[in-house]
Write an enzyme that holds these catalytic residues in place. Structure first.
Site, short mmCIF file in Angstrom:
data_model
loop_
_atom_site.label_atom_id
_atom_site.label_comp_id
_atom_site.label_asym_id
_atom_site.label_seq_id
_atom_site.Cartn_x
_atom_site.Cartn_y
_atom_site.Cartn_z
N LYS A 244 -5.67 -11.06 -19.76
CA LYS A 244 -5.90 -11.52 -20.50
C LYS A 244 -6.68 -13.16 -20.74
O LYS A 244 -6.85 -13.81 -20.97
CB LYS A 244 -5.80 -11.28 -21.27
CG LYS A 244 -5.76 -11.06 -22.65
CD LYS A 244 -6.74 -10.26 -23.45
CE LYS A 244 -7.52 -10.10 -24.94
NZ LYS A 244 -8.50 -8.88 -25.37
N HIS B 296 8.42 -8.15 -2.88
CA HIS B 296 6.98 -8.86 -3.07
C HIS B 296 7.21 -10.42 -3.94
O HIS B 296 7.74 -9.81 -5.18
CB HIS B 296 6.79 -7.47 -4.69
CG HIS B 296 5.93 -6.23 -3.97
ND1 HIS B 296 5.33 -5.71 -3.45
CD2 HIS B 296 7.14 -4.39 -3.65
CE1 HIS B 296 5.00 -4.74 -3.16
NE2 HIS B 296 6.22 -4.53 -3.18
N GLU C 104 5.10 -11.29 -5.40
CA GLU C 104 4.29 -11.97 -7.12
C GLU C 104 4.71 -11.22 -7.48
O GLU C 104 4.30 -11.77 -9.14
CB GLU C 104 2.64 -10.96 -6.31
CG GLU C 104 3.25 -9.29 -6.77
CD GLU C 104 3.27 -9.13 -5.23
OE1 GLU C 104 3.93 -9.78 -3.86
OE2 GLU C 104 2.78 -7.84 -5.06
N ASP D 37 -12.97 -11.11 -25.40
CA ASP D 37 -13.27 -10.26 -23.71
C ASP D 37 -15.36 -10.38 -23.88
O ASP D 37 -16.01 -11.14 -22.89
CB ASP D 37 -12.78 -9.27 -23.41
CG ASP D 37 -11.95 -9.16 -23.07
OD1 ASP D 37 -11.17 -10.53 -23.37
OD2 ASP D 37 -11.64 -8.26 -23.08
N CYS E 71 4.97 -6.11 2.37
CA CYS E 71 5.73 -5.32 1.95
C CYS E 71 4.83 -4.23 3.19
O CYS E 71 5.05 -4.31 4.63
CB CYS E 71 4.90 -4.13 0.06
SG CYS E 71 5.66 -3.06 0.54
N TYR E 72 3.52 -3.44 2.39
CA TYR E 72 3.00 -2.14 3.51
C TYR E 72 2.40 -3.02 4.43
O TYR E 72 2.35 -2.75 5.34
CB TYR E 72 1.80 -1.74 2.70
CG TYR E 72 1.02 -0.58 4.03
CD1 TYR E 72 1.23 0.18 4.51
CD2 TYR E 72 -0.25 -1.30 3.94
CE1 TYR E 72 1.09 1.06 5.55
CE2 TYR E 72 -0.94 -0.73 5.12
CZ TYR E 72 -0.68 0.22 6.05
OH TYR E 72 -1.30 0.82 6.29
N GLY F 250 0.73 -1.25 -0.22
CA GLY F 250 -0.31 -0.61 0.87
C GLY F 250 0.70 1.20 -0.15
O GLY F 250 2.26 1.55 0.09
#
Ligand code: XMP
Length: 513
Positions: free
Chosen positions: A369, A169, A171, A227, A82-83, A55
Site C-alpha cells: 500500500k 530471515h 527481511e 489502488d 532459510c530454505y 520455502g
C-alpha cells in the site's frame, strides 16, 4: 541510470514479496519470479544479484522446489535465505538434516569472522528464525559466519564466488540488523548503484503495458480509492483514450467524494481517458429498502455494483482487458485458503461475471500500500486521493446500522465530514489508521432550546492499527472530541447525541457492520 535488477527466486516461502520490498527500499529494482524460471531467462534478465527465498519443503523431499546448480556458477552474487540457504548447501555438496529442535521466533545469533555480509553488524544480535531443518555441514571451501544455540551453521559463505547463505530471515522486522545485512549484500556484494526510484517503476510499467495492450481496449472500475486510481492513471499513461473508466456512484460515498473523483478523472480532470460516472444511488437505495441485516446489505451492495458495472460495460462492448487495482496484500489474503467469513468483503472493482474481456491486468500486483501511494504521488495524483484512508467497498452502507435511507446517508455524511475536518485541523490524524463517524440505530431523548428531541446518536471511531487485523481505539484529545461533538449536534439535524467508540478489535471490528 543503470538498469540494474535483483532477482528474487521464489521457493514458496511466505516473505517473498517482503524481500523484494526491502530491496526496493534500498533503491534497487527487484522482481520476484517462481523457481521454475528457466536459467536462460535468468541470463537474459541479467540481474546484478539473486536471492533465494525460504520455502516450506525439505531439500530432500521428492517434491522439493530445487534449482539447477549452474545458477551458482553464473558469476552473479547469490544470497540464500532459510530454505534458500539450505538449498545452496545441498547444491554445493553440504549436508542438511532435521534440526534437533525447531527454532521459531526471535533468536540470539553470534557472528563469526569478518564477512562482508555482516559488515557493521553487532557480534551478538537478534534474528528471526523459522525452520525445522538445518545445515549440518557446509560445502567444501565454505566459511561459517554465524551460529545460534541450535544452529551451528546459521550463516555460511564462499566469498570468492560471491555465494552467501543465512538460515534466518533478514527481511523480517524482528531481525534487528536485517536491513543492514540486505544492504551489505545489495551495495557491497552486488555493487548496486541504488538509483532506482518510483519514477522508474512508472516508466517500466507504462512501457510494459504499452507492449501488452498495444491497440487493445481496457476497462477499469474506478472507485476513487488509492489502488484503482493509481492503476487507472498508469493505464491512461500507457494507452490514453483506449482506457475507459467506469465510476459507479452508489450514493454511499462520503460527502463530496463523488464530485472529487469526477473533478480528477472526468472531462475537466488531468488525464487522458474516457470517464463514465454512473449515478446509481436510486437503484441501490431501492434494493436496500427495508433491509437491516448487515450481511444481506453487504451482499446487495456488492451484487448491485457488479450489475451496474456490467450494464455499463455492455454499452461499451467487448474489451480486451479488465483493469484491477489488486495490490500485494490482496494477493496474499486471497491465497490464505478458507477461513471463517467474518464479513463478506466487497472491493469495488470486484470481478464481474458477464463482462466481455480477454484478460485481466493488475499493474500494482507486486506493490504494498505505501508503495502504491508513492507511485500515486509520483504520478501527480492529488494528495487527498493518494493519502485517502481505507474506505470499504459497501461505503456508508455499513456505517449506518440498520436500514439505509437517504436521510440517514445525509446525516452520516455531514457528521463524518465535520469529524474528519476537525481531527485533521487539530493535526490528530497523522497516527490514525482509520477514523470515521457512523450512525447508530439508536434514538434517544434530548433537549434543544426549550423543546424535547428524540434523535439519533452518532458514534465516532478512530483506531490505531498497522495491519487492520487488530486495532486499538485511539485516545483522541478531549478538546477535539468536544469540538466535534458540539459541531455535530449543532450543525447536523437529526442528531442529539455523540458517542465515542473505545473498543479494540477484536472483539469489535473496525467498521460497525
Ligand atoms: P473490519 O470492519 O473487518 O475492517 O475490522 C477491516 C478493514 O477492512 C475495511 N473493510 C472493507 N474494505 N470492502 C473493502 O474494500 C469491504 O467490504 C470492507 N469491509 C471492511 C475496513 O474499512 C477496515 O479498513
Amino acid at each position: 541510470m543503470k538498469n540494474e535488477k535483483i532477482l528474487v527466486l521464489d521457493f514458496g516461502g511466505q516473505y517473498n514479496q517482503l524481500i523484494a520490498r526491502r530491496v526496493r527500499e534500498l533503491h534497487v529494482y527487484c522482481e520476484v519470479h517462481p523457481h521454475t524460471m528457466p536459467l536462460e531467462a535468468i541470463k537474459e534478465m541479467n540481474p546484478i544479484g539473486i536471492i533465494f527465498t525460504g520455502g516450506p519443503n525439505s531439500v530432500y523431499a521428492s517434491d522439493a522446489a530445487r534449482y539447477d546448480r549452474e545458477i551458482l556458477q553464473l558469476g552473479i552474487p547469490v544470497l540464500g535465505i532459510c530454505y534458500g540457504a539450505q538449498l545452496m548447501a545441498y547444491l554445493m555438496g553440504g549436508r542438511v538434516e532435521t534440526a534437533p529442535v525447531s527454532e521459531y521466533g526471535r533468536t540470539e545469533v553470534a557472528v563469526e569472522g569478518d564477512s562482508a555480509l555482516f559488515k557493521g553488524i553487532s557480534a551478538n544480535t537478534v534474528c528471526w528464525m523459522s525452520h525445522t531443518d538445518y545445515i549440518s555441514e557446509v560445502p567444501r571451501g565454505a566459511a561459517i559466519t554465524a551460529h545460534t544455540p541450535v544452529c551451528p551453521i546459521a550463516a555460511f559463505e564462499i566469498a570468492r564466488e560471491n555465494l552467501y547463505a543465512v538460515q534466518f530471515h533478514p527481511e523480517v522486522m524482528h531481525t534487528v540488523e536485517g536491513t543492514k545485512l540486505l544492504s551489505n549484500f545489495v551495495l557491497d556484494i552486488c555493487h548496486a548503484a541504488c538509483d532506482w526510484q518510483m519514477d522508474s517503476f512508472i516508466e517500466d510499467t507504462v512501457a510494459k503495458l504499452k507492449v501488452k495492450i498495444g491497440d487493445g481496449k481496457a476497462l477499469c472500475a474506478l472507485s476513487g480509492g488509492v489502488d484503482s486510481s493509481v492503476a487507472a492513471v498508469l493505464l491512461s499513461k500507457a494507452i490514453g483514450k483506449n482506457l475507459t473508466c467506469v465510476f459507479v456512484d452508489h450514493g454511499l460515498l462520503r460527502k463530496n467524494e463523488s464530485e472529487e473523483v469526477e473533478a480528477v478523472f472526468g472531462e475537466k480532470g488531468h488525464y487522458d481517458l474516457n470517464f463514465i460516472r454512473v449515478d446509481a444511488s436510486e437503484s441501490f437505495l431501492k434494493k436496500l429498502a427495508g433491509v437491516t441485516d448487515p450481511e444481506a446489505k453487504r451482499k446487495i451492495i456488492g451484487e448491485e455494483f457488479i450489475r451496474v458495472f456490467e450494464a455499463e460495460a455492455k454499452k461499451i462492448g467487448a474489451v480486451d482487458f479488465l483493469v484491477q487495482g489488486t495490490i500485494y496484500p490482496d494477493v496474499i489474503e486471497s491465497g490464505l485458503g478458507k477461513s471463517a467469513v467474518i464479513k463478506s468483503h466487497h472491493n469495488v472493482g470486484g470481478l464481474p461475471d458477464y463482462v466481455d474481456f480477454k484478460e485481466i491486468v493488475e499493474p500494482l500486483r507486486l506493490l504494498f500500500k505505501d508503495e502504491v501511494r508513492k507511485v500515486g504521488s509520483a504520478l501527480g495524483i492529488p494528495e487527498h486521493l493518494v493519502r485517502r484512508q481505507p474506505f470499504p467497498g459497501p461505503g456508508l452502507g455499513i456505517r449506518i446500522i440498520g436500514e439505509v435511507t437517504r436521510e440517514k446517508i445525509k446525516i452520516v455524511q455531514d457528521a463524518d465530514y465535520i469529524y474528519r475536518e476537525e481531527v485533521a485541523r487539530a493535526g490528530a490524524d497523522k497516527e490514525l489508521g482509520q477514523y470515521f463517524a457512523a450512525l447508530t440505530n439508536m434514538r434517544s431523548v434530548g433537549v434543544m432550546g426549550d423543546g424535547r428531541t428524540y434523535d439519533y446518536a452518532i458514534a465516532l471511531r478512530a483506531v490505531l492499527t498497522s495491519d487492520f487485523m487488530t486495532a486499538e481505539a485511539a485516545q483522541l484529545p478531549w478538546e477535539v472530541l468536544a469540538k466535534v461533538t458540539n459541531r455535530i449536534v449543532n450543525e447536523v439535524p437529526g442528531v442529539n447525541r455523540v458517542l465515542y467508540d473505545c473498543t479494540t478489535k477484536p472483539p469489535a471490528t473496525i467498521e460497525f457492520e
